[in-house]
Scaffold this active site. Structure first.
Site, PDB file in Angstrom:
ATOM      1  N   GLY A  17       0.784  -1.240   0.000  1.00 10.19           N
ATOM      2  CA  GLY A  17       0.000   0.000   0.000  1.00 10.19           C
ATOM      3  C   GLY A  17       0.811   1.282   0.000  1.00 10.19           C
ATOM      4  O   GLY A  17       0.335   2.310   0.502  1.00 10.19           O
ATOM      5  N   SER A  18       2.001   1.264  -0.604  1.00 17.65           N
ATOM      6  CA  SER A  18       2.771   2.513  -0.613  1.00 17.65           C
ATOM      7  C   SER A  18       2.114   3.569  -1.511  1.00 17.65           C
ATOM      8  O   SER A  18       2.211   4.767  -1.241  1.00 17.65           O
ATOM      9  CB  SER A  18       4.223   2.270  -1.030  1.00 17.65           C
ATOM     10  OG  SER A  18       4.331   1.978  -2.406  1.00 17.65           O
ATOM     11  N   ASN A  19       1.428   3.138  -2.572  1.00 18.61           N
ATOM     12  CA  ASN A  19       0.709   4.121  -3.393  1.00 18.61           C
ATOM     13  C   ASN A  19      -0.526   4.654  -2.678  1.00 18.61           C
ATOM     14  O   ASN A  19      -0.881   5.822  -2.833  1.00 18.61           O
ATOM     15  CB  ASN A  19       0.350   3.519  -4.752  1.00 18.61           C
ATOM     16  CG  ASN A  19       1.523   3.557  -5.707  1.00 18.61           C
ATOM     17  OD1 ASN A  19       1.904   4.620  -6.191  1.00 18.61           O
ATOM     18  ND2 ASN A  19       2.142   2.403  -5.950  1.00 18.61           N
ATOM     19  N   ARG A  70     -16.522 -14.451 -10.863  1.00 15.41           N
ATOM     20  CA  ARG A  70     -15.931 -13.123 -10.919  1.00 15.41           C
ATOM     21  C   ARG A  70     -17.014 -12.047 -10.950  1.00 15.41           C
ATOM     22  O   ARG A  70     -16.859 -10.977 -10.366  1.00 15.41           O
ATOM     23  CB  ARG A  70     -15.032 -12.999 -12.161  1.00 15.41           C
ATOM     24  CG  ARG A  70     -14.239 -11.706 -12.168  1.00 15.41           C
ATOM     25  CD  ARG A  70     -13.190 -11.676 -13.248  1.00 15.41           C
ATOM     26  NE  ARG A  70     -13.752 -11.373 -14.547  1.00 15.41           N
ATOM     27  CZ  ARG A  70     -13.082 -10.768 -15.534  1.00 15.41           C
ATOM     28  NH1 ARG A  70     -11.816 -10.433 -15.371  1.00 15.41           N
ATOM     29  NH2 ARG A  70     -13.656 -10.530 -16.692  1.00 15.41           N
ATOM     30  N   ARG A  96      -6.116  -8.263  -8.598  1.00 14.57           N
ATOM     31  CA  ARG A  96      -7.177  -9.016  -9.272  1.00 14.57           C
ATOM     32  C   ARG A  96      -7.675  -8.199 -10.444  1.00 14.57           C
ATOM     33  O   ARG A  96      -7.747  -6.971 -10.358  1.00 14.57           O
ATOM     34  CB  ARG A  96      -8.343  -9.299  -8.313  1.00 14.57           C
ATOM     35  CG  ARG A  96      -7.974 -10.186  -7.147  1.00 14.57           C
ATOM     36  CD  ARG A  96      -9.128 -11.100  -6.799  1.00 14.57           C
ATOM     37  NE  ARG A  96      -9.420 -12.021  -7.872  1.00 14.57           N
ATOM     38  CZ  ARG A  96      -8.882 -13.239  -7.990  1.00 14.57           C
ATOM     39  NH1 ARG A  96      -8.040 -13.676  -7.099  1.00 14.57           N
ATOM     40  NH2 ARG A  96      -9.202 -14.023  -8.999  1.00 14.57           N
ATOM     41  N   ASN A 112      -5.679   3.388 -12.501  1.00 14.30           N
ATOM     42  CA  ASN A 112      -4.682   2.389 -12.102  1.00 14.30           C
ATOM     43  C   ASN A 112      -3.277   2.960 -12.268  1.00 14.30           C
ATOM     44  O   ASN A 112      -3.038   3.793 -13.145  1.00 14.30           O
ATOM     45  CB  ASN A 112      -4.812   1.130 -12.975  1.00 14.30           C
ATOM     46  CG  ASN A 112      -3.852   0.028 -12.562  1.00 14.30           C
ATOM     47  OD1 ASN A 112      -3.696  -0.247 -11.367  1.00 14.30           O
ATOM     48  ND2 ASN A 112      -3.186  -0.587 -13.524  1.00 14.30           N
ATOM     49  N   HIS A 114       0.665   1.743 -12.966  1.00 11.64           N
ATOM     50  CA  HIS A 114       1.391   0.585 -13.490  1.00 11.64           C
ATOM     51  C   HIS A 114       2.876   0.945 -13.650  1.00 11.64           C
ATOM     52  O   HIS A 114       3.198   1.996 -14.203  1.00 11.64           O
ATOM     53  CB  HIS A 114       0.803   0.167 -14.839  1.00 11.64           C
ATOM     54  CG  HIS A 114       1.478  -1.044 -15.404  1.00 11.64           C
ATOM     55  ND1 HIS A 114       1.187  -2.328 -14.967  1.00 11.64           N
ATOM     56  CD2 HIS A 114       2.471  -1.173 -16.319  1.00 11.64           C
ATOM     57  CE1 HIS A 114       1.961  -3.187 -15.611  1.00 11.64           C
ATOM     58  NE2 HIS A 114       2.742  -2.514 -16.442  1.00 11.64           N
ATOM     59  N   LEU A 149      -6.403  -5.387 -20.120  1.00 12.70           N
ATOM     60  CA  LEU A 149      -5.429  -5.239 -19.043  1.00 12.70           C
ATOM     61  C   LEU A 149      -4.427  -4.126 -19.355  1.00 12.70           C
ATOM     62  O   LEU A 149      -3.802  -4.122 -20.419  1.00 12.70           O
ATOM     63  CB  LEU A 149      -4.674  -6.574 -18.865  1.00 12.70           C
ATOM     64  CG  LEU A 149      -3.603  -6.593 -17.768  1.00 12.70           C
ATOM     65  CD1 LEU A 149      -4.254  -6.459 -16.395  1.00 12.70           C
ATOM     66  CD2 LEU A 149      -2.777  -7.873 -17.854  1.00 12.70           C
ATOM     67  N   GLU A 179       6.148   6.748  -9.068  1.00 16.06           N
ATOM     68  CA  GLU A 179       4.742   6.360  -8.899  1.00 16.06           C
ATOM     69  C   GLU A 179       4.074   7.236  -7.844  1.00 16.06           C
ATOM     70  O   GLU A 179       2.936   7.685  -8.009  1.00 16.06           O
ATOM     71  CB  GLU A 179       4.636   4.894  -8.459  1.00 16.06           C
ATOM     72  CG  GLU A 179       5.046   3.891  -9.506  1.00 16.06           C
ATOM     73  CD  GLU A 179       4.806   2.449  -9.054  1.00 16.06           C
ATOM     74  OE1 GLU A 179       3.771   2.179  -8.403  1.00 16.06           O
ATOM     75  OE2 GLU A 179       5.647   1.586  -9.355  1.00 16.06           O
TER      76      GLU A 179
END
Ligand code: GRF
Length: 209
Positions: A17-19, A70, A96, A112, A114, A149, A179
Site C-alpha cells: 500500500g505505498s501508493n 468473478r 485481481r 490504475n 502501473h 489489461l 509512482e
C-alpha cells in the site's frame, strides 16, 4: 465538456500500500483535494489495510474465495464502493482483474498505476520485463481502467532511466519514487475535470476561467 466527478475515493489494495500512502499524504498536504471513503482489499493481511486504519479510514476485506464467480465478486465490490458513496476508484496494487460489471458501474472513473511506460510491458513483473528487454528508459503510467489489461487512456507518465547494473529490485525502487508523485497528480487531474476521452486518448479541455 467538463467532467468533474465527486471527490470521494475508494482505494483497492492487495499488498503493502505505498501508493495508497502516497494518496493519503497528498491529501494531507493539499496536493490532492479529495477524501478516501474506504480502502478495500482482497487480502486480509495486506499492509495497505494497516496504513488505512492508521489514517482513520474505513476498511473492508473482500476475499475473492467468498464468491462463486468473478461477476458475483464484482457485484460485491460495487456494493461496498456504493455503500461508501465512492465517486472514483483507485487501484493501488490490486492484484485481481476488475470485471466488466465494476467498469460499467464506474465508467471512466477507475484509475490504475502501473510500473512501466505503457503500452510497453503490461501485466505482472513489468520492471523485470523492462530489464529483460534491455530498454534504457522505463517509468510509470497512470491510466483509466478499461476491459483490457493495462490498456486504458493514459493520464500521466513519468520516465526513469534503466541503469547498467540495475536489478529488478533497484529498478522497481526507482520507479516507485515516481509512482508516488504521478499517482496523486493523475487522480487530481481526473477530479478537476476539464478532460474528455477521445478514442484512446485522455485529452485536456479548456477550462472556463
Ligand atoms: C506498484 O508498483 C504499482 O505500480 C503496481 O503494484 C505495486 C503496488 O505497490 N500496480 P504498493 O502496494 O502501492 O506499494
Amino acid at each position: 465538456m467538463t467532467r468533474a466527478p465527486g471527490r470521494r475515493l475508494g482505494v483497492l489494495v492487495s499488498g503493502r500500500g505505498s501508493n495508497l500512502q502516497a494518496l493519503i499524504d497528498a491529501i494531507a498536504d493539499g496536493r490532492l483535494t479529495a477524501s478516501i471513503a474506504v480502502v478495500i482489499s482482497n487480502v486480509a493481511g495486506a499492509g495497505g489495510l494497516d496504513r488505512a486504519r492508521l489514517a482513520g479510514i474505513d476498511t473492508a476485506v473482500l476475499d475473492r474465495r467468498g464468491w462463486p464467480t468473478r461477476d458475483d465478486y464484482g457485484r460485491a465490490l460495487v456494493d461496498e464502493l456504493r455503500a461508501h458513496a465512492v465517486d472514483v476508484v483507485c487501484l493501488a496494487g490490486f492484484m485481481r482483474r476488475i470485471g466488466p460489471g465494476v467498469i460499467a458501474a464506474f465508467p471512466d472513473r477507475i484509475v490504475n498505476v502501473h510500473p512501466s511506460l505503457l503500452p510497453s510491458f503490461p501485466g505482472l513483473h513489468a520492471q523485470g520485463q523492462a530489464l529483460a528487454h534491455g530498454v534504457k528508459v522505463s517509468g510509470v503510467t497512470v491510466h483509466l481502467v478499461t476491459a483490457e489489461l493495462d490498456d486504458g487512456p493514459i493520464i500521466v507518465q513519468r520516465a526513469v532511466p534503466v541503469l547498467e547494473n540495475d536489478t529488478e529490485e533497484t529498478l522497481a525502487a526507482r520507479i516507485l519514487v515516481e509512482e508516488h508523485k504521478a499517482y496523486p497528480e493523475a487522480v487530481q487531474r481526473v477530479l478537476d475535470g476539464h478532460w474528455v476521452v477521445e478514442g484512446r486518448r485522455f485529452v485536456a479541455t479548456p477550462s472556463k476561467a
